[in-house]
Design an enzyme around this catalytic site. Structure first.
Site, short mmCIF file in Angstrom:
data_model
loop_
_atom_site.label_atom_id
_atom_site.label_comp_id
_atom_site.label_asym_id
_atom_site.label_seq_id
_atom_site.Cartn_x
_atom_site.Cartn_y
_atom_site.Cartn_z
N HIS A 89 0.82 -1.22 0.00
CA HIS A 89 0.00 0.00 0.00
C HIS A 89 0.85 1.26 0.00
CE1 HIS A 89 -3.49 -2.46 0.80
NE2 HIS A 89 -2.89 -2.99 1.84
N HIS A 115 5.31 6.44 7.17
CA HIS A 115 4.95 6.05 5.80
C HIS A 115 4.40 7.26 5.05
CE1 HIS A 115 1.19 5.52 8.11
NE2 HIS A 115 0.66 6.06 7.02
N HIS A 142 3.24 10.46 7.30
CA HIS A 142 2.67 10.09 8.59
C HIS A 142 3.73 9.43 9.47
CE1 HIS A 142 -1.71 9.90 6.92
NE2 HIS A 142 -1.33 11.13 7.20
N THR A 224 -6.26 5.94 8.87
CA THR A 224 -6.86 6.20 7.56
C THR A 224 -6.89 4.96 6.67
OG1 THR A 224 -4.79 6.90 6.55
CG2 THR A 224 -6.10 8.61 7.64
ZN LIG Z 1 -1.04 7.08 6.74
#
Ligand SMILES: [Zn+2]
Length: 375
Positions: A89, A115, A142, A224
């Site tokens: 991701h 990340h 983040h 999120t």
């Molecule tokens: Zn994030």
């Protein structure tokens, strides 16, 4: 239990566990059965009332002068080896527990990982998760922390006061290479495929964050990504990290997901604010420089006020105005159809990679100049 059953149970368990593991990595943002619209069906918290990200609407943000700045310790240069993984991701760097953030209320949080979220399916698609006055920024960083009252991230991730994320936006104008990102970006080539890990030698997260760490927006929200747990205290920095277009392009085009497609647009659409209040520890006034001051060249303390509000457009590319809902989805759909054509192919125009060596500058040290140029 008969012997046949006894033999079957472990097999069945393996099958179920395998299914769960696959399910856990199978969610997507925009494609397949588990796209973000369907997250709540499998991860109920994703349909909650305190979800992230949100649009930070500056006229509605409450300025709280009593809100102290964050205290970050252990963020500076650290020796050692730090794993960096493509998890299908995003790219994630594991952080040492010596990195700590003390919030305004005195809570101490321990860093766990860092990340990124980005766009990139075309040169104008940006990928921050939070938006500011409807403007999506190029990249969002983040740094995930857990509350030090818990013994580990694993324990804290389910606790109501378990997590805190320090977030920062990246902007790209005509900035030279940000050398504080050079090592990170050059290591992306080692983790093209999901599950691959590489190692960063030495780390300085302080240098990878904006120069101004004091001014932030703060609110209570969620992870999120699934499981979207609503236990995250968010600190979104007002200042920006500056990267060159080449650096942004490399982040947007280096990694593949589980379906062998380039990881792009790995951001969740903004969620309803509902009853929540967003606070800031800096005022939203005084954002406009008096023309007289600019003309006379008397740029003094007003500079920093203006910069904090970032009232100037964040990149030279045309801003992408988005609100939560249909408009956003429509734009993502467009992105999807374009993305195939752009996989591993530099988009035409300004994002064409250029030589890295020709314009190397230590960005943070030169930030004052960069700030002035922003006007
Ligand atoms: Zn994030």
């Amino acid at each position: 239990m008969c012997s046949t059953m006894r033999a079957l149970v472990p097999l069945l368990s393996l099958f179920l566990l395998g299914g769960q593991a696959q399910h856990g990595s199978d969610w997507t943002y925009s494609e397949g059965a588990l796209d973000e619209a369907h997250w709540p069906q499998h991860y109920p918290a994703c349909g909650g009332q305190r979800q992230s990200p949100i649009n930070l609407q500056r006229t509605k943000v409450q300025y709280n002068p009593a809100l102290k700045g964050l205290k970050l310790t252990g963020y500076e240069t650290q020796e050692g080896e730090f794993p960096m993984v493509n998890n299908g991701h995003t790219v994630q760097i594991s952080l040492p527990s010596t990195m700590r953030m003390t919030a305004a209320d005195g809570t101490v949080y321990i860093a766990q990982q860092m990340h990124f979220h980005w766009g990139g399916a075309s040169s104008k698609i940006r990928g921050s998760e939070h938006t500011v006055d409807g403007i999506r920024h190029v990249i969002e960083i983040h740094v995930v922390h857990y509350n030090s009252k818990y013994k580990s991230y694993e324990t804290a991730q389910d606790a109501p006061d378990g997590l805190a994320v320090l977030a920062a936006f990246v902007e790209v104008k005509d900035y030279p290479e940000n050398t504080y990102y050079s090592s990170f970006i050059s290591h992306l080539a080692n983790i093209k495929y999901p599950g691959q890990t590489t190692t960063l030698t030495g780390l300085d997260i302080r240098d990878m964050l904006p120069k101004n760490l004091q001014h932030y927006y703060s609110y209570d929200g969620s992870l999120t990504t699934p499981p979207c747990t609503e236990n995250v205290h968010w600190f979104v920095l007002a200042d920006f990290v500056k990267l060159s277009r080449t650096q942004v392009w490399k982040l947007e085009n280096s990694l593949l997901d589980h379906h062998n497609k380039t990881i792009q647009n790995d951001y969740r659409r903004t969620q309803p604010l509902n009853h929540r209040v967003v606070e800031s520890n800096f005022p939203n006034q005084g954002l406009t420089l008096l023309p007289r001051l600019v003309l006379s060249g008397t740029i003094t303390a007003h500079c920093s006020l203006n910069r904090l509000g970032s009232s100037d457009p964040p990149t030279s590319a045309s801003p992408v105005m988005e609100t939560a809902g249909k408009g956003h989805l429509a734009s993502r759909e467009k992105t999807k159809s374009k993305s195939k054509a752009h996989v591993n192919t530099p988009p035409l125009g300004s994002r064409q990679p250029r030589s890295l060596s020709s314009n190397t500058v230590k960005t943070h040290k030169d930030n004052v100049l960069g700030t002035r140029r922003a006007f």
